[in-house]
Design a protein around this motif. Structure first.
Motif, PDB file in Angstrom:
ATOM      1  N   ARG A  42      -5.613   7.047  -2.093  1.00 19.55           N
ATOM      2  CA  ARG A  42      -4.632   5.996  -2.357  1.00 19.55           C
ATOM      3  C   ARG A  42      -3.244   6.598  -2.620  1.00 19.55           C
ATOM      4  NH1 ARG A  42      -8.911   3.886  -5.499  1.00 19.55           N
ATOM      5  NH2 ARG A  42      -7.877   4.562  -7.438  1.00 19.55           N
ATOM      6  N   THR A  64      -1.625   7.787   0.567  1.00 21.49           N
ATOM      7  CA  THR A  64      -1.108   6.657   1.344  1.00 21.49           C
ATOM      8  C   THR A  64       0.200   6.153   0.755  1.00 21.49           C
ATOM      9  OG1 THR A  64      -3.354   6.014   1.967  1.00 21.49           O
ATOM     10  CG2 THR A  64      -1.633   4.342   2.213  1.00 21.49           C
ATOM     11  N   GLN A  65       0.250   6.050  -0.570  1.00 15.87           N
ATOM     12  CA  GLN A  65       1.451   5.528  -1.234  1.00 15.87           C
ATOM     13  C   GLN A  65       2.659   6.438  -1.019  1.00 15.87           C
ATOM     14  OE1 GLN A  65       0.315   5.088  -5.334  1.00 15.87           O
ATOM     15  NE2 GLN A  65      -1.220   3.503  -4.893  1.00 15.87           N
ATOM     16  N   LYS A 120     -11.199   9.339  -3.723  1.00 15.21           N
ATOM     17  CA  LYS A 120     -10.698   7.984  -3.444  1.00 15.21           C
ATOM     18  C   LYS A 120      -9.346   7.762  -4.108  1.00 15.21           C
ATOM     19  CE  LYS A 120     -15.166   5.729  -2.695  1.00 15.21           C
ATOM     20  NZ  LYS A 120     -16.107   4.661  -3.140  1.00 15.21           N
ATOM     21  N   TYR A 121      -9.212   8.238  -5.326  1.00 10.54           N
ATOM     22  CA  TYR A 121      -7.930   8.102  -6.032  1.00 10.54           C
ATOM     23  C   TYR A 121      -6.833   8.839  -5.270  1.00 10.54           C
ATOM     24  CZ  TYR A 121      -4.389   8.626  -9.655  1.00 10.54           C
ATOM     25  OH  TYR A 121      -3.206   8.614 -10.349  1.00 10.54           O
TER      26      TYR A 121
END
Length: 797
Positions: free
Chosen positions: A56, A59-60, A52-53
């Motif tokens: 993110r 995506t960033q 999950k980390y």
């Protein structure tokens, strides 16, 4: 769609228009074929706890990636998530992002083309379909799909060799293939000035070109006309192709040597400075590297030396020291003769490949393991190709190479020897001991991970004990079956007398222990390697006990060989009977022991190998204790008697020919019960009188560049420096700055190169350092000493 068969020549993956393309070139019955596979996604694996980390962060940063949790775990049983990217560039960005975030990434080093092939169990031979179009003699397959196959190719081979000046200016390029043999030569036939009419019958086809640029363009044209699959040569990558690319760069040319007019690329390793060449659709095999991969060994790796050894024929120039000067002279005054010399080198390399079945060897190795035809060594890559897809199907992802300190495993068992001169010694060898241990004791990377979950015990469902805390699962493993399959294939190959296939299997099978014991392998674990070698120690010690219980003496043991003294002289047939009886009893004991103790089937098989009529186990020089890996013996063959030397002077390349001849003759006399004293005295007298000067030459390899020798300067380095100093004075090429083999002698003024010897030989040196060690290894066992026989005589000189 049409299903076709092919054999892999080259493989490559690249990014094109936001997706990946894998390019395979294959030899097929229909001709050379370019196979293009689109939209394969690079993948690596990260801990699910970090998924999950990472999602993110991806995506960033705008990286195009998909994270998918799969039923896969690491060797530490941690759940993993797969990270797929659309391009190789994005895969690199993911790896860098994980590195910055200190997140471990697994299998990120598996190249896309390699993963595509290994996951489909494609090993050299394969089948494919796709949208096919024809461009000249090349078939292009778009949107291809591939699967494993069984196709044995017939490949087109050319032997290539170039001639140049000492400064690297090209003179000519030779080609020798079944389709065409010629030399492309800079010059004009009208001004050749040939002074060698005696070569008229051997004059090759010569294609004359105006200058070096034209020579390079003519070479490119030759490749497109005759279209070879395989290019062979002698030091052909590190010398010929390195120089060709350098000269092409000078002329602002791209060498379009690949199929479909693709460029060839040359790169140099940052660490070793070793060269690598990539030619799309063609494979380059260096004769030296390929022979080494096939486990050949020669005292010298020069083309002259190897061709003399294998073919009893050498180059058209024999004077090593004057070779460059003679090449320059031929280019200036007799280019036809230079062409003869150039093509002869090409022809010798072709004959060496044929004599040793090298092309068959690399083809069969690729069919067995999937590694590239031109892969040097390749043991770790072979194991990875074979093991990784099976591991994935068992639910595991392989570990990365460990940079942590690793615990070395014990080497092979070597027992202390009992020095003496013996009658009738038998050698019993375990057949492929380490592969047999792996099969018998179920040693395997997956088996270790699964076995550590279990308790060791006598029950069949529990683990098989290993060493250093290792234990192995009885059913969840792959390596024992891999060896079983290879073993059966090798037996079949030997039965069919397929020597190249048999040799390829033997090398692969025997490399598995080395791979598991190497920190350069992702599956390295000291519990794996130690469970093989330490079990080998146990087997050798127990075998010694079993043999000595039958009244014989074991005088030495080395890794998988046991040397048995029968206590007195036996006729060949009687010794053979004893050898067969010992083998039968030892093998039966191991079968019973493994089943009763572990409920395991034994694949350990000791074989009766040799009966030495006479056998010497010497002492360590200057000591009373027995030596290791050094012995000599006399055996009976169908052609008569044969002397065998192991680790002694006759088996080594850094001893003089006189020492080797002395050892052969001295040992024959002793083994036959003859008094050697007169022979020794006569040889020493002849040496002092200068009768054997041509046999007193040392030939030693320079292991480093000449300037790297700083503190300890061995005699071969002193001789090499002297030789190059003289070469420089006489405006000759320097020969020894970048390693090489030097011939030198020891004189009263120290070491001097043979080519520039000016001082008297130091005969006392040769007697002390060459003859005495040979004699004192065997004379004490018959009541003599070298000094006692020769000192009175030495006083006369």
């Amino acid at each position: 769609m049409t299903l076709r068969k092919g054999f892999l020549l080259t493989r490559h993956a690249r990014d094109i228009n936001g997706t990946t393309q894998i390019e395979l070139w294959a030899a097929t019955p229909e001709g050379p074929t370019q196979i293009l596979i689109h939209h394969e996604k690079p993948v690596c694996f990260i801990p699910t706890t970090k998924a999950k980390y990472m999602a993110r962060k991806v995506t960033q940063t705008g990286i195009s990636a998909e994270l998918k949790t799969l039923p896969l775990t690491s060797f530490s049983h941690e759940p993993l998530t797969a990270c797929y990217t659309n391009t190789l560039q994005d895969a690199t960005r993911i790896h860098e992002l994980c590195r910055q975030e200190e997140i471990e990434v697994l299998e990120s080093d598996i190249k896309l083309a390699e993963r595509y092939l290994m996951e489909r169990f494609i090993r050299g031979s394969f089948e494919f379909t796709g949208q096919m179009t024809q461009h000249g003699n090349v078939t292009i397959v778009q949107d291809a799909k591939c699967r494993q196959g069984d196709f044995l190719p017939t490949l087109n081979v050319v032997s290539l060799d170039l001639e140049c000046s000492e400064k690297g200016h090209l003179y000519s390029i030779g080609f020798d293939s079944e389709k065409d043999a010629r030399v492309i030569m800079i010059g004009d036939p009208q001004t050749d000035g040939r002074a060698s009419p005696d070569h008229a019958d051997d004059i090759p086809v010569i294609q004359w070109v105006e200058d070096e640029r034209a020579l390079l363009l003519a070479m490119v044209a030759w490749f497109h006309t005759y279209d070879p699959d395989i290019i062979i040569g002698w030091n052909v990558i590190d010398f010929d192709f390195r120089l060709l690319h350098r000269r092409a760069e000078k002329h602002h040319l791209k060498l379009m040597l690949g199929r479909n007019h693709q460029s060839s690329y040359f790169r140099t390793s940052n660490q070793s400075q070793q060269g690598f060449v990539t030619i799309p659709g063609r494979v380059v095999l260096d004769g030296i590297d390929t022979l080494k991969t096939a486990t050949y060994q020669f005292p010298s790796w020069s083309l002259e030396s190897v061709s003399q050894t294998l073919l009893n024929e050498g180059k058209a120039i024999h004077q090593v020291h004057d070779r460059m000067e003679e090449i320059n002279m031929m280019f200036r005054h007799d280019k036809t003769r230079l062409a003869v010399y150039n093509l002869k080198d090409c022809h010798l390399v072709n004959r060496i490949f044929a004599q040793t079945h090298l092309l068959d060897f690399v083809i069969q190795r690729s069919r067995l393991t999937g590694i590239e035809l031109d892969r040097i060594g390749g043991s770790v890559a072979s194991f990875t190709n074979l093991y990784l897809p099976q591991l994935h199907r068992a639910g595991y992802i392989a570990p990365n190479l460990s940079a942590a300190d690793w615990q070395a495993s014990p080497g092979g068992y070597v027992m202390d020897s009992i020095p003496n001169l013996y009658d009738s010694v038998l050698v019993l060898d375990f057949k492929s001991l380490y592969p047999s241990i792996i099969r018998s004791f179920l040693i395997d990377p997956l088996g270790l991970i699964e076995g550590l979950k279990l308790d060791v015990g006598p029950e069949a469902h529990q683990a098989v004990p290993g060493f250093r805390g290792g234990q192995f699962h009885r059913t969840r493993h792959f390596l024992p079956q891999m060896i079983e399959t290879l073993w059966a294939a090798r037996d079949e190959a030997k039965k069919n007398q397929e020597k190249a296939f048999s040799q390829a299997i033997k090398i692969i099978m025997n490399s598995f222990y080395g791979v598991l014991g190497s920190s350069g392998c992702r599956f390295f674990d000291t519990r794996l390697a130690s469970s093989i070698t330490m079990r080998g120690h146990e087997i050798m010690k127990q075998t010694k006990t079993l043999i000595e219980a039958q009244g014989y003496q074991v005088i030495y043991g080395d890794t998988d060989s046991t040397f048995v003294s029968l206590g007195k002289a036996y006729a060949q047939s009687d010794a053979d009977d004893i050898g067969r009886q010992l083998v039968a009893s030892v093998n039966q004991w191991w079968k019973t022991h493994l089943w009763d103790t572990y409920r395991l089937n034994s694949f350990l098989e000791i074989e009766y190998e040799t009966h030495y009529i006479k056998f010497l186990m010497p002492t360590i020089r200057g000591a009373d204790t027995g030596s290791k890996k050094r012995y000599a013996g006399l055996i009976q063959t169908n052609d008569g008697e044969q002397l065998i030397f192991k680790g002694l002077e006759s088996a080594r390349t850094d001893w003089t020919e006189l020492a080797k001849r002395f050892q052969q003759q001295l040992y024959l006399r002793v083994f036959h019960g003859e008094n050697p004293c007169d022979y020794i005295r006569e040889l020493v007298a002849g040496t002092l009188a200068g009768q054997y000067d041509q046999e007193l030459i040392y030939r030693k390899r320079l292991r480093r560049k000449l300037h790297e020798y700083q503190k300890n300067i061995p005699p071969q380095v002193r001789a090499a420096r002297m030789a190059d100093a003289m070469n420089q004075q006489q405006s000759k090429p320097l020969q020894y700055q970048n390693k090489g083999v030097i011939e030198y002698v020891i004189t009263l003024n120290g070491p001097e190169p043979v080519a520039y010897q000016s001082s008297q030989l130091d005969y006392q040196h040769y007697i002390d350092k060459q003859l005495r060690p040979v004699a004192d290894a065997i004379l004490p066992f018959i009541g003599y000493r070298f000094d006692e026989l020769t000192l009175p005589q030495l006083g006369l000189f």
